[in-house]
Design an enzyme around this catalytic site. Structure first.
Site, short mmCIF file in Angstrom:
data_model
loop_
_atom_site.label_atom_id
_atom_site.label_comp_id
_atom_site.label_asym_id
_atom_site.label_seq_id
_atom_site.Cartn_x
_atom_site.Cartn_y
_atom_site.Cartn_z
N GLU A 93 0.79 -1.23 0.00
CA GLU A 93 0.00 0.00 0.00
C GLU A 93 0.82 1.28 0.00
O GLU A 93 0.42 2.28 -0.58
CB GLU A 93 -0.94 0.02 1.22
CG GLU A 93 -2.00 -1.05 1.22
CD GLU A 93 -3.06 -0.84 0.16
OE1 GLU A 93 -3.14 0.28 -0.39
OE2 GLU A 93 -3.80 -1.79 -0.16
N SER A 363 -44.70 -17.87 50.32
CA SER A 363 -44.01 -18.28 51.54
C SER A 363 -42.50 -18.10 51.50
O SER A 363 -41.83 -18.33 52.51
CB SER A 363 -44.34 -19.75 51.85
OG SER A 363 -45.69 -19.88 52.21
#
Length: 708
Positions: A93, A363
């Site tokens: 690149e 409960s």
């Protein structure tokens, strides 16, 4: 002669004019460059934040989910990338990357000439810096204006960031196709490994893709991708980055690409992840965008194996009739949530019933009532008469007549130990009114269950709570009265690895350690069939499964079924019910919570040590007859070892009948005046003992043999 002289002078003037024009042009260019550099310098550093993929990690480091915002991105420093990736990218690149100032005049000139000759704009000359600028700020349209803006951004980047920072930024943002942005996402997508682990051959293959992500993708056209890979390897040799022998070996290497099926990572625990995101928003003040696109690493407390167990058991036990479920499992020693299920199917409903739904606990609230009773002079052998009873309160203006499950009563005195094991509602109501209804309110607030209304039905779970809150309240019992806020997040790191958030709540001693231990010992009786008397202990159907010391409590209302229990290492709460106002079938659907809970606890504890609950100072253990509450003797052997607060254990044996009669008295109330005003009861011989105008609370019973 004069004519020659005039020609020379004229030619000299032209040359001098040309030099002056050239000098002026150079001055103008220099001034332009100075102005350009000054302008870009004044602009300061451009923003370099790009959309990044946020990852949710389980406790073992595995990825459990991602927030991609449509793009799969990860940010890595150069040190976490293979050196081959850096070299291959520069070689193909931008070979002069480390020597130019953001642009390459020679490449620009060559590209301009080629474009003029071809009459197009096909040729580009962008450096890595320019490409990085384009990836961050610009479109990919081929116009001279875009190139000019690209140059300006490139200059700003070069002026404000180092070459390594620019290269890292480029490699983390460049597109590799298939939705993968950056080398980490690309390495994972193509090779199923991290960018730091790719080989030379793999690095050269990856470096060739950004030129044309669809054209050079090895998954689309392996021949073209292989040809470009070889070009890059030759370029690396030409730049002296690798030896020719290394390049030849890399060219011959057979690349193995990741299986497409393996790349489809299944998102686990979506309800858990939703709650984590809510915590980050509410507690860490992170907005949705920061979480979704910030490239965060969110390290959670989730145990993938336990989560899978929970989800498998939900699928196994839950019927396909709209019945819903919620499960929370947490470590009481540090508050870390290990598993969470918020419903039967997240795709059908994302409503989190584990953290958002408010349901009556039935409960399962009773342990906190009995904790208050122990703190007010009661002991595990304190007795009350278990029989059908109507309670009058508010100076006799109101009556409340709850019933036991299936209207089963001892019609005799029972101990607190038995009352917990059988979940006797009458005993609970008498305890609640005897000690004062504000006592349970106070304990519940200490445990973070919310602000409860001071009313008689509170003792039977008539005020709603979340599954998460009830699990965290039980965690305090499991850890000697210490409590923390539930922990879902260990830490959050940004893309640079910096810690930006940590969920580390303080530890609070909310209950007395000795009293919590005595209560835990009684809650173990829920799973002890040896306590069976006029009815069965409520945990009898799952007791045989439990291989570790376990305490717990079940609970039910017409619309809710609960099971909450714990070992020293793990607390699990399970709720089952319908979302809307619909009763459950207690004999069938009402038992599912117990089955899921028991199966999950045993799977979770399979490889854990069988640790006893830690005995604190201030308690004593004696062998008692659980039905009379007296010490065992030769006349009544086979008692139960039961813990008491120091100095409160019984001293008489069950061989002394008069001692048993002495115990069969109602415990003294904390405030006789209050007791007379608010606590009186009478036996009901005929008729329905329930009060249709009051809250309807069921006690959780044991399944009949027919439903087992």
């Amino acid at each position: 002669m004069q004519t020659v002289t005039r020609k020379k002078r004229k030619r000299f003037r032209k040359i001098r004019l040309i030099w002056r024009l050239l000098l002026l042009s150079l001055i103008v260019i220099a001034l332009g460059i100075i102005l350009l550099l000054s302008y870009t310098r004044m602009q300061g550093p451009p923003p370099i934040d790009a959309v990044q993929t946020t990852q949710f990690l389980a406790a073992d480091g595995t990825v459990m989910g991602k927030e991609e915002a449509g793009q799969n991105r990860f940010s890595l420093p150069l040190t976490e990338m293979s050196p081959y990736l850096l070299q291959a990218t520069i070689a193909i690149e931008d070979r002069k990357f480390y020597s130019h100032y953001g642009f390459d005049l020679k490449r620009i000139g060559g590209a301009l000439l080629a474009n003029l000759q071809s009459g197009s704009k096909a040729q580009g000359a962008s450096t890595i810096t320019q490409q990085y600028a384009r990836n961050l700020y610009l479109s990919h349209e081929k116009t001279y204006m875009r190139k000019w803006n690209e140059l300006l951004y490139a200059l700003r980047l070069e002026m404000n960031f180092s070459k390594d920072e620019i290269l890292a930024g480029y490699l983390n943002t460049v597109y590799y196709g298939h939705g993968a942005y950056g080398v980490e996402a690309a390495a994972q997508h193509f090779f199923g490994k991290s960018a730091k682990d790719v080989s030379l051959a793999e690095a050269a293959m990856l470096a060739g893709i950004p030129k044309g992500p669809s054209y050079y993708s090895p998954l689309n056209d392996l021949e073209k991708a292989k040809s470009r890979q070889e070009l890059i390897l030759d370029s690396m040799v030409g730049e002296g980055m690798i030896e020719e022998a290394e390049a030849d070996k890399a060219k011959a290497e057979k690349l193995v690409f990741a299986d497409e099926a393996d790349k489809e990572e299944e998102e686990i625990a979506p309800y858990f992840q939703d709650h984590v995101k809510a915590l980050l928003h509410n507690e860490a003040q992170m907005d949705e965008a920061a979480v979704d696109t910030g490239g965060l690493i969110i390290e959670t407390t989730l145990d993938p194996a336990l989560q899978q167990q929970a989800e498998d058991l939900v699928e196994k036990h839950m019927p396909d009739n709209g019945l819903q479920v919620a499960l929370i499992a947490m470590d009481p020693r540090n508050g870390e949530v290990k598993a969470l299920v918020g419903g039967t199917d997240y795709n059908e409903s994302s409503y989190n019933r584990a953290t958002q739904a408010m349901r009556n606990p039935g409960s399962t609230i009773k342990p906190f009532l009995y904790y208050a009773a122990l703190e007010n002079g009661f002991t595990p052998v304190s007795t009350f008469l278990s029989e059908a009873t109507s309670f009058s309160y508010d100076d006799g203006r109101e009556d409340y007549a709850p019933s036991n499950y299936n209207d089963i009563y001892a019609n005799d005195f029972i101990t607190m130990l038995e009352a917990i094991a059988y979940s006797d509602n009458i005993y609970a109501m008498k305890t609640h009114l005897s000690i004062g209804t504000d006592e349970l309110v106070n304990v519940s607030e200490k445990l973070g269950l919310g602000t409860f209304e001071n009313r008689p039905s509170l003792a039977l779970g008539a005020q709603p709570v979340t599954v998460l809150d009830i699990a965290n309240a039980y965690a305090a019992l499991a850890d000697g009265g210490k409590q923390r806020e539930p922990v879902f997040i260990r830490q959050v790191r940004d893309g640079e690895g910096n810690k930006v958030y940590e969920q580390k709540p303080p530890v609070r001693q909310v209950l007395r350690e000795d009293t919590a231990f005595v209560l835990t010992d009684m809650l173990r009786g829920v799973f002890e069939p040896a306590l069976n008397s006029y009815t069965s202990v409520t945990g009898a159907s799952v007791a045989a499964q439990l291989t570790h010391p376990t305490a717990g409590k079940s609970g039910s209302t017409p619309r809710d079924s609960w099971m909450v229990g714990y070992t020293p290492q793990l607390v699990t709460a399970v709720w089952v019910g319908f979302d809307k106002d619909k009763d459950i079938n207690q004999s069938v659907e009402g038992q599912i919570s117990k089955r899921i809970w028991a199966d999950f606890m045993e799977a979770a504890m399979a490889n854990e040590l069988k640790l006893p609950f830690k005995e604190p100072p201030g308690v004593e253990a004696v062998d008692i007859d659980p039905h009379t509450g007296l010490l065992t003797s030769d006349a009544c052997p086979n008692g139960r070892t039961t813990y008491f607060l120091a100095g409160t254990a019984p001293v008489n044996t069950c061989a002394e009948p008069e001692a048993a009669e002495d115990l069969q008295e109602e415990p003294e109330t904390k405030d006789p005046g209050f007791f007379k005003r608010f606590f009186k009861w009478f036996s009901i011989e005929d008729g329905d003992p329930s009060d249709p105008s009051g809250p309807t609370i069921l006690d959780e019973g044991e399944e009949s043999p027919a439903t087992e």
